[in-house]
Design a protein around this motif. Structure first.
Motif, short mmCIF file in Angstrom:
data_model
loop_
_atom_site.label_atom_id
_atom_site.label_comp_id
_atom_site.label_asym_id
_atom_site.label_seq_id
_atom_site.Cartn_x
_atom_site.Cartn_y
_atom_site.Cartn_z
N UNK A 70 14.58 -26.72 1.97
CA UNK A 70 13.90 -26.86 3.25
C UNK A 70 13.64 -25.50 3.87
N UNK A 71 12.76 -25.48 4.83
CA UNK A 71 12.33 -24.22 5.41
C UNK A 71 13.41 -23.59 6.28
N UNK A 72 14.09 -24.39 7.08
CA UNK A 72 15.15 -23.87 7.93
C UNK A 72 14.61 -23.22 9.18
N UNK A 73 15.23 -23.47 10.32
CA UNK A 73 14.77 -22.92 11.58
C UNK A 73 15.88 -22.26 12.36
N UNK A 74 17.00 -21.93 11.72
CA UNK A 74 18.06 -21.22 12.41
C UNK A 74 18.77 -22.09 13.44
N UNK A 75 19.34 -21.46 14.45
CA UNK A 75 20.04 -22.17 15.51
C UNK A 75 19.03 -22.57 16.57
N UNK A 76 18.58 -23.81 16.51
CA UNK A 76 17.59 -24.29 17.47
C UNK A 76 18.26 -24.96 18.63
N UNK A 77 17.54 -25.05 19.73
CA UNK A 77 18.04 -25.77 20.89
C UNK A 77 17.76 -27.25 20.79
N UNK A 78 18.13 -27.98 21.83
CA UNK A 78 18.03 -29.43 21.79
C UNK A 78 16.59 -29.92 21.86
N UNK A 79 15.70 -29.18 22.50
CA UNK A 79 14.31 -29.63 22.62
C UNK A 79 13.65 -29.63 21.25
N UNK A 80 13.83 -28.54 20.49
CA UNK A 80 13.24 -28.47 19.16
C UNK A 80 13.98 -29.36 18.17
N UNK A 81 15.31 -29.37 18.27
CA UNK A 81 16.11 -30.04 17.25
C UNK A 81 16.07 -31.55 17.37
N UNK A 82 16.23 -32.07 18.58
CA UNK A 82 16.32 -33.50 18.76
C UNK A 82 15.12 -34.10 19.50
N UNK A 83 14.25 -33.25 20.03
CA UNK A 83 13.05 -33.76 20.68
C UNK A 83 13.29 -34.32 22.07
N UNK A 84 14.31 -33.85 22.78
CA UNK A 84 14.52 -34.33 24.15
C UNK A 84 13.45 -33.73 25.05
N UNK A 85 13.24 -34.36 26.18
CA UNK A 85 12.19 -33.93 27.09
C UNK A 85 12.63 -32.68 27.86
N UNK A 86 11.70 -31.76 28.03
CA UNK A 86 11.99 -30.58 28.85
C UNK A 86 12.20 -30.98 30.29
N UNK A 87 12.96 -30.17 31.01
CA UNK A 87 13.16 -30.43 32.43
C UNK A 87 11.97 -29.89 33.22
#
Length: 107
Positions: A70-87
């Motif tokens: 897989x390509x790998x994206x390092x240590x991502x935050x919750x928005x990128x990783x799990x798709x939660x909505x931005x505040x």
């Protein structure tokens, strides 16, 4: 031929023959199996700078082992990783965080 054990050929596709928007060729490393080491080296060197069709390599309904990374994206935050909505823009301590993930009780 003397020191080889595993023979692999580095091949590329001809993307210009396919009507895609892509211009860059796919590069693959293909392992050659069967026969002695000298036979494998001779087979691969005989195919240098030549076009190899898929039908020459694979038969109909043949099983193929594939290894992928897989390509790998390092240590991502919750928005990128799990798709939660931005505040909202005016939130207090950052906006790419998890706030409410649902009700605590189904009441």
């Amino acid at each position: 031929k003397k020191y080889c054990q595993v023979i692999r050929a580095i091949c590329h596709t001809q993307v210009g023959k396919v009507k895609l928007g892509q211009k860059k060729a796919h590069i693959k490393e293909i392992q050659v199996n069967g026969g002695s080491t000298a036979d494998k080296v001779d087979f691969v060197t005989g195919l240098f700078e030549q076009e190899v069709k898929v039908a020459d390599v694979f038969s109909q309904d043949e099983m193929v082992d594939v290894i992928g990374v897989t390509k790998g994206h390092g240590f991502n935050g919750v928005v990128t990783r799990w798709g939660v909505t931005r505040l909202v823009r005016k939130s207090h301590r950052g906006l790419r965080k998890v706030a409410c993930i649902g009700s605590w009780h189904p009441a």
